[in-house]
Scaffold this active site. Structure first.
Site: not given
Ligand code: NAP
Length: 346
Positions: A11, A14, A39, A147, A173, A239
């Site tokens: 959700t 990423v 969710s 990233c 970024q 970035h």
């Molecule tokens: P995000 O939008 O905050 O999404 C986080 C995801 O984790 C959501 O699907 C959320 O589900 C789920 N989640 C949170 N708490 C949880 C729990 N207790 N149990 C199961 N699922 C849970 O973050 P994002 O930007 O997509 O990043 C995700 C990961 O990729 C992070 O570790 C981040 O550091 C890494 N990352 C991000 C980027 C970027 O550019 N955004 C780049 C490289 C790496 P709900 O919707 O149900 O809360």
């Protein structure tokens, strides 16, 4: 016959990129999505705050979001879980026999976990033998870097041949790098935030591991010394990094540009579906790369570089740009899975 895949953290920012990129993938088909208990039990279309300009595909929108626990998910699982929970959940999936390719930071620096940019270190997949021996998991975990690290390291890899000694780097970024809803509009509009928690250390250490050498069953980090400063800027996607490098050899600017443009790796050799034809592209215009113009090049999988000039302190300086949720996250993990399939690991 398509390989069924699941997405942990489906959700999030990423997770949505995974779904968009896999919608027309020739090998992989999303059949399972997992997220938090906020969710789970809802249809994906109701659980996710969809933020991409292309609509969510119907076949995923209609899936019911499951709890992030092993059991019903397919063998291959992509993960974009929040780092606060990724360690435990991904470990449980690997233990239960899943192959997890993850964006989260938790296992990146583990000595037996490959930290992959397949153009640079496809041979680091050999760490998986040591992983099985050390962890006893039936499955495996493979990670992709932070990233900003991906954009920087793809620009540095072509320079290894000149003896890469030291790098000073400052990042600019995008807000999508902070997830959704991410940084409050009050904080980011018309502003620059000179702090991203934990980011500088990740760039400094992950880069050394990725550029490192696999030998004797382990990866010896590359000795390059890196000093990173990170900032958040009001850009949607992409970035940018401003880097200065010190090299062992005296080389001409033309030789450096030729090294960027001629750089290729295993994904190009294998013609993997997500591999850009030219992973690093040098732009000759004097005011590029720019996120608004260059971030989506080759589906967001190419790193663009520009403004190479002599550095009065080190040797050369330049800008590089990468799409943080595609090349820097979902696209990176998909490329890793494609490599694993072609290398017979899946
Ligand atoms: P995000 O939008 O905050 O999404 C986080 C995801 O984790 C959501 O699907 C959320 O589900 C789920 N989640 C949170 N708490 C949880 C729990 N207790 N149990 C199961 N699922 C849970 O973050 P994002 O930007 O997509 O990043 C995700 C990961 O990729 C992070 O570790 C981040 O550091 C890494 N990352 C991000 C980027 C970027 O550019 N955004 C780049 C490289 C790496 P709900 O919707 O149900 O809360």
């Amino acid at each position: 016959m398509a390989i069924e895949v699941g997405i942990l953290g489906a959700t999030g920012m990423v997770g949505q990129q995974f779904i968009a990129l896999l919608a027309k993938h020739p090998w992989f088909k999303v059949t399972w999505v997992g997220a938090s208990e906020r969710s789970s039990g809802k249809a994906y279309r109701d659980a996710a705050a969809w933020r991409l300009p292309t609509p969510a595909p119907d076949e995923v929108s209609n899936l019911v979001v499951e709890q992030a626990a092993p059991g019903k998910a397919p063998k291959l699982v992509f993960s974009s879980l929040d780092a606060s929970v990724a360690g435990e959940i991904e470990g449980a999936f690997a233990n239960a026999g899943h192959f997890v390719t993850t964006n989260s930071r938790n296992y990146r620096m583990d000595a037996t976990v490959p930290l992959m940019i397949p153009e640079i270190n496809a041979d680091h997949l050999k760490l998986l033998d040591a992983q099985q021996a050390a962890r006893g998991w039936k499955g495996r975990i493979v990670t992709n870097p932070n990233c900003s690290t991906i954009a920087l390291t793809l620009a540095l890899a072509p320079l290894r041949q000149f003896g890469l000694k030291a790098v000073m780097v400052t990042t600019l970024q995008a807000i999508s790098g902070a997830g959704y809803p991410g940084v409050a509009s009050w904080d980011i509009l018309g502003n620059v935030i000179p702090f991203i928690d934990g980011e500088e250390g990740k760039i400094e250490t992950e880069t050394q591991k990725i550029l490192g050498t696999f030998s004797g069953g382990a990866v010896a980090p590359h000795p390059v010394v890196i000093s990173a400063s990170t900032t958040r800027v009001p850009v949607h996607n992409g970035h940018t990094v401003s880097a200065s490098v010190k090299l062992d050899q005296k080389v001409t600017a033309d030789a450096v540009i030729a090294a960027f443009n001629s750089f290729r790796g295993r994904p190009q050799e294998l013609k993997l579906p997500s591999a850009p034809p030219q992973p690093v592209v040098y732009l000759i215009e004097r005011d590029r790369p720019q996120p608004a113009l260059d971030v989506n090049r080759d589906g967001g999988m190419t790193v663009t570089v520009g403004r190479l000039r002599p550095c009065p302190v080190l040797d050369y300086k330049f800008f590089a740009l990468g799409h943080n949720t595609i090349r820097g996250a979902a696209g990176a993990a998909i490329l890793n899975a494609e490599l694993m399939r072609e290398e017979g690991i899946l």
